[in-house]
Design a protein around this motif. Sequence first.
Motif, PDB file in Angstrom:
ATOM      1  N   UNK A  50       0.778  -1.228   0.000  1.00  0.00           N
ATOM      2  CA  UNK A  50       0.000   0.000   0.000  1.00  0.00           C
ATOM      3  C   UNK A  50       0.807   1.275   0.000  1.00  0.00           C
ATOM      4  N   UNK A  51       2.145   1.166   0.028  1.00  0.00           N
ATOM      5  CA  UNK A  51       3.007   2.350   0.063  1.00  0.00           C
ATOM      6  C   UNK A  51       3.643   2.540  -1.310  1.00  0.00           C
ATOM      7  N   UNK A  52       3.474   3.730  -1.889  1.00  0.00           N
ATOM      8  CA  UNK A  52       4.080   3.991  -3.188  1.00  0.00           C
ATOM      9  C   UNK A  52       5.586   4.197  -3.031  1.00  0.00           C
ATOM     10  N   UNK A  53       6.350   3.464  -3.825  1.00  0.00           N
ATOM     11  CA  UNK A  53       7.804   3.540  -3.763  1.00  0.00           C
ATOM     12  C   UNK A  53       8.366   4.528  -4.777  1.00  0.00           C
ATOM     13  N   UNK A  54       7.799   4.535  -5.990  1.00  0.00           N
ATOM     14  CA  UNK A  54       8.311   5.403  -7.038  1.00  0.00           C
ATOM     15  C   UNK A  54       7.413   5.280  -8.255  1.00  0.00           C
ATOM     16  N   UNK A  55       7.572   6.203  -9.185  1.00  0.00           N
ATOM     17  CA  UNK A  55       7.028   6.048 -10.531  1.00  0.00           C
ATOM     18  C   UNK A  55       8.197   5.718 -11.446  1.00  0.00           C
ATOM     19  N   UNK A  56       8.086   4.614 -12.162  1.00  0.00           N
ATOM     20  CA  UNK A  56       9.237   4.113 -12.905  1.00  0.00           C
ATOM     21  C   UNK A  56       8.829   3.645 -14.289  1.00  0.00           C
ATOM     22  N   UNK A  57       9.812   3.625 -15.194  1.00  0.00           N
ATOM     23  CA  UNK A  57       9.627   2.972 -16.488  1.00  0.00           C
ATOM     24  C   UNK A  57       9.911   1.492 -16.304  1.00  0.00           C
ATOM     25  N   UNK A  58       8.994   0.668 -16.767  1.00  0.00           N
ATOM     26  CA  UNK A  58       9.118  -0.790 -16.634  1.00  0.00           C
ATOM     27  C   UNK A  58       9.257  -1.383 -18.037  1.00  0.00           C
ATOM     28  N   UNK A  59      10.275  -2.231 -18.221  1.00  0.00           N
ATOM     29  CA  UNK A  59      10.500  -2.905 -19.504  1.00  0.00           C
ATOM     30  C   UNK A  59      10.665  -4.398 -19.238  1.00  0.00           C
ATOM     31  N   UNK A  60       9.880  -5.207 -19.966  1.00  0.00           N
ATOM     32  CA  UNK A  60       9.948  -6.661 -19.828  1.00  0.00           C
ATOM     33  C   UNK A  60      10.606  -7.274 -21.060  1.00  0.00           C
ATOM     34  N   UNK A  61      11.367  -8.342 -20.845  1.00  0.00           N
ATOM     35  CA  UNK A  61      12.012  -9.085 -21.928  1.00  0.00           C
ATOM     36  C   UNK A  61      11.612 -10.547 -21.818  1.00  0.00           C
ATOM     37  N   UNK A  62      11.026 -11.115 -22.874  1.00  0.00           N
ATOM     38  CA  UNK A  62      10.628 -12.522 -22.824  1.00  0.00           C
ATOM     39  C   UNK A  62      11.850 -13.443 -22.779  1.00  0.00           C
ATOM     40  N   UNK A  63      11.623 -14.671 -22.365  1.00  0.00           N
ATOM     41  CA  UNK A  63      12.680 -15.673 -22.366  1.00  0.00           C
ATOM     42  C   UNK A  63      13.219 -15.848 -23.789  1.00  0.00           C
ATOM     43  N   UNK A  64      14.530 -15.884 -23.910  1.00  0.00           N
ATOM     44  CA  UNK A  64      15.175 -16.024 -25.207  1.00  0.00           C
ATOM     45  C   UNK A  64      15.426 -14.711 -25.913  1.00  0.00           C
ATOM     46  N   UNK A  65      14.880 -13.607 -25.406  1.00  0.00           N
ATOM     47  CA  UNK A  65      15.034 -12.313 -26.065  1.00  0.00           C
ATOM     48  C   UNK A  65      15.653 -11.266 -25.152  1.00  0.00           C
ATOM     49  N   UNK A  66      16.377 -11.723 -24.143  1.00  0.00           N
ATOM     50  CA  UNK A  66      17.024 -10.801 -23.217  1.00  0.00           C
ATOM     51  C   UNK A  66      18.532 -10.998 -23.264  1.00  0.00           C
ATOM     52  N   UNK A  67      19.264 -10.154 -22.573  1.00  0.00           N
ATOM     53  CA  UNK A  67      20.725 -10.260 -22.514  1.00  0.00           C
ATOM     54  C   UNK A  67      21.152 -11.611 -21.949  1.00  0.00           C
ATOM     55  N   UNK A  68      20.453 -12.082 -20.920  1.00  0.00           N
ATOM     56  CA  UNK A  68      20.827 -13.350 -20.284  1.00  0.00           C
ATOM     57  C   UNK A  68      20.216 -14.563 -20.975  1.00  0.00           C
TER      58      UNK A  68
END
Length: 424
Positions: A52-70
Amino acid sequence: MNTIYALASARGKAGVAVLRLSGPGSHAAVAGLCGPLPEPRRASLRRLVKDGVELDQALVILFPEGESFTGEAAAELHLHGSLAVVQAVMQALAGEHGLRLAEPGEFTRRALENGKLDLAQVEGLADLIEAETEAQRRQALRVLSGAIGRRAEEWREKLIRAAALIEATIDFADEDVPVDVAPEVLALGHAVLADLRREALGGRAAERIRDGFEVAIIGAPNAGKSTLLNALAGREAAITSEIAGTTRDVIEVRMDIRGLAVTLLDTAGLRETEDQVERIGIDRALSRARMADLRVFLISDEALPGIEPEDGDILIRGKADLGGGGVSGKTGQGIAELIEEIGTRLLERSASAGVITRERHRLAIERAIEAMESAMSEVEKGTARAELAAAELRIALRALEALVGRVDVENLLDEIFSSFCIGK
């Protein structure tokens, strides 16, 4: 497998702080903070909330499996870069089941294990992070892009073809083989050998670009070496005085000259002496000067004992402020020209640099060359030596596989990844 997270940007206050997550639970962990997830690979602004506590407003980016750096499912949170915000979000993630803080280099290690990078590319990435000069940056990017792996694969394909031809000869040893395979095997082998020899020669220059060149300033006592070093460095790096023999040890100054990392060495004045301490300094000066990539001789009427100029060394008269041409660290006369000449000569030496940049690479290439030379010798002796030729080709192939980390590298991994920061 655990999901890992870490701050990927530098610690301290900043406009933006980037926090990375990688592993099967990364998307669920982000969903626990921001609710409905955005589309993969699209930056979306989200409120991060915990209990219930706001931590920040942030940009969120998701990378699917097989399409990320790792190669795993991954996510990035681009936070406001205050210490308090980063700490709050890190604490929120620490409370999630199955998440843990990443170890140094663990993101890159997972990229290696998942086939997103080969070992040479990992080393290139480490070099890119450490790059201080333009030449180091360009060289590291070339290695990171997979230049070594592509060359190794070209060589490997030719050697596999040569080995297959020899194995066919062995399999049909009791029968009449309609085609003599030796000419094709020799053509393939000698083509690979020529490439390997060129890379071995270019490896020395590439190592110097990576580690930096050394340039030794040498001359008689009180020839103006320390004053020249200070002028080149733009600061008082060495103590100067009118007393001959002031410099007793080798003084080093790191510089960027025409995009190359260069360490200038101020050495003790070279002369015959009965002073034991000065003698030690002179011995050290001679040792470092002989090992240096380039020597700048401040010539005078006095002969220099123990060392002679080599091809490519720079000979110039010092203390030009007292009359005549040359260079003067006191007035700056000839300094710009000397720096330009040092840069030109080192650039000429770096022009032969190949794609291999480390001693490990060079040793693997040298092992492959040795095995290939033996293999070609056995092929030339006829089909009776085919099994020996095939064995040597297998050794060469294994050396090339070690070059890109397919075999024999487990003992290297901890050392390599220990140099990475935690978020990499």
